[in-house]
Design a protein around this motif. Structure first.
Motif, short mmCIF file in Angstrom:
data_model
loop_
_atom_site.label_atom_id
_atom_site.label_comp_id
_atom_site.label_asym_id
_atom_site.label_seq_id
_atom_site.Cartn_x
_atom_site.Cartn_y
_atom_site.Cartn_z
N SER A 40 0.83 -1.20 0.00
CA SER A 40 0.00 0.00 0.00
C SER A 40 0.87 1.25 0.00
O SER A 40 0.46 2.28 -0.51
CB SER A 40 -0.91 0.01 1.22
N LEU A 52 -4.11 0.71 -2.26
CA LEU A 52 -4.23 -0.62 -2.87
C LEU A 52 -5.50 -0.74 -3.70
O LEU A 52 -5.47 -1.27 -4.81
CB LEU A 52 -4.19 -1.71 -1.80
N PHE A 56 -5.61 -1.64 -7.65
CA PHE A 56 -6.34 -2.78 -8.21
C PHE A 56 -7.40 -2.31 -9.21
O PHE A 56 -7.63 -2.96 -10.22
CB PHE A 56 -6.97 -3.63 -7.11
N LYS A 69 -4.73 -10.45 -9.47
CA LYS A 69 -5.36 -10.18 -8.18
C LYS A 69 -5.32 -11.43 -7.30
O LYS A 69 -4.98 -11.36 -6.12
CB LYS A 69 -6.80 -9.71 -8.38
N MET A 70 -5.65 -12.56 -7.87
CA MET A 70 -5.64 -13.80 -7.12
C MET A 70 -4.23 -14.12 -6.64
O MET A 70 -4.02 -14.50 -5.49
CB MET A 70 -6.19 -14.93 -8.00
N LEU A 72 -1.58 -12.04 -6.15
CA LEU A 72 -1.10 -11.11 -5.13
C LEU A 72 -1.78 -11.35 -3.79
O LEU A 72 -1.13 -11.32 -2.75
CB LEU A 72 -1.30 -9.67 -5.59
N ARG A 73 -3.06 -11.62 -3.80
CA ARG A 73 -3.76 -11.89 -2.53
C ARG A 73 -3.30 -13.21 -1.93
O ARG A 73 -3.13 -13.32 -0.72
CB ARG A 73 -5.27 -11.87 -2.75
N HIS A 74 -3.12 -14.23 -2.75
CA HIS A 74 -2.64 -15.52 -2.26
C HIS A 74 -1.26 -15.38 -1.64
O HIS A 74 -1.00 -15.86 -0.55
CB HIS A 74 -2.62 -16.54 -3.40
N ASN A 75 -0.35 -14.70 -2.33
CA ASN A 75 1.01 -14.53 -1.83
C ASN A 75 1.01 -13.78 -0.51
O ASN A 75 1.76 -14.14 0.41
CB ASN A 75 1.88 -13.79 -2.85
N SER A 76 0.21 -12.74 -0.40
CA SER A 76 0.14 -11.96 0.83
C SER A 76 -0.37 -12.83 1.98
O SER A 76 0.15 -12.76 3.10
CB SER A 76 -0.77 -10.74 0.65
N ARG A 77 -1.37 -13.64 1.71
CA ARG A 77 -1.92 -14.51 2.76
C ARG A 77 -0.89 -15.55 3.20
O ARG A 77 -0.68 -15.77 4.39
CB ARG A 77 -3.18 -15.21 2.27
#
Length: 97
Positions: A40, A52, A56, A69-70, A72-77
């Protein structure tokens, strides 16, 4: 990156907050699938607020947006879960209790 390092860009760079050259570079890295995280870059709500959602939204015009999107969100989680994984008995991993 060739050595397996993870790479992060900022939402501000995607949006062009730092100029055209950083934006072009960030978008090229994204297109070449070399980015694992997007930050962010928020420092405070007045001078550098979180962007952010704006980044997006900007990227949603791309044909690879859903996959990006999937990813980046997966990696962050995954990163967050690995950083905060807690084992109350760290020295008993290899012991039969």
């Amino acid at each position: 990156m060739r050595l397996g390092c993870l790479f992060q860009i900022t939402a501000g760079s995607v949006l062009g907050d730092f100029g055209q050259a950083p934006q072009d570079f960030a978008l090229r890295l994204l297109k070449e699938d070399k980015v694992q995280f997007m930050a962010s870059d928020a420092h405070n709500n007045l001078y550098r607020p979180p962007k952010l959602a704006d980044a997006f939204s900007f990227l949603s015009k791309s044909s690879v947006y859903d996959l990006l999107k999937m990813k980046l969100r997966h990696n962050s989680r995954v990163l967050t879960e690995s950083l905060f994984k807690f084992n109350p008995f760290p020295f008993t991993d290899h012991c039969d209790l």
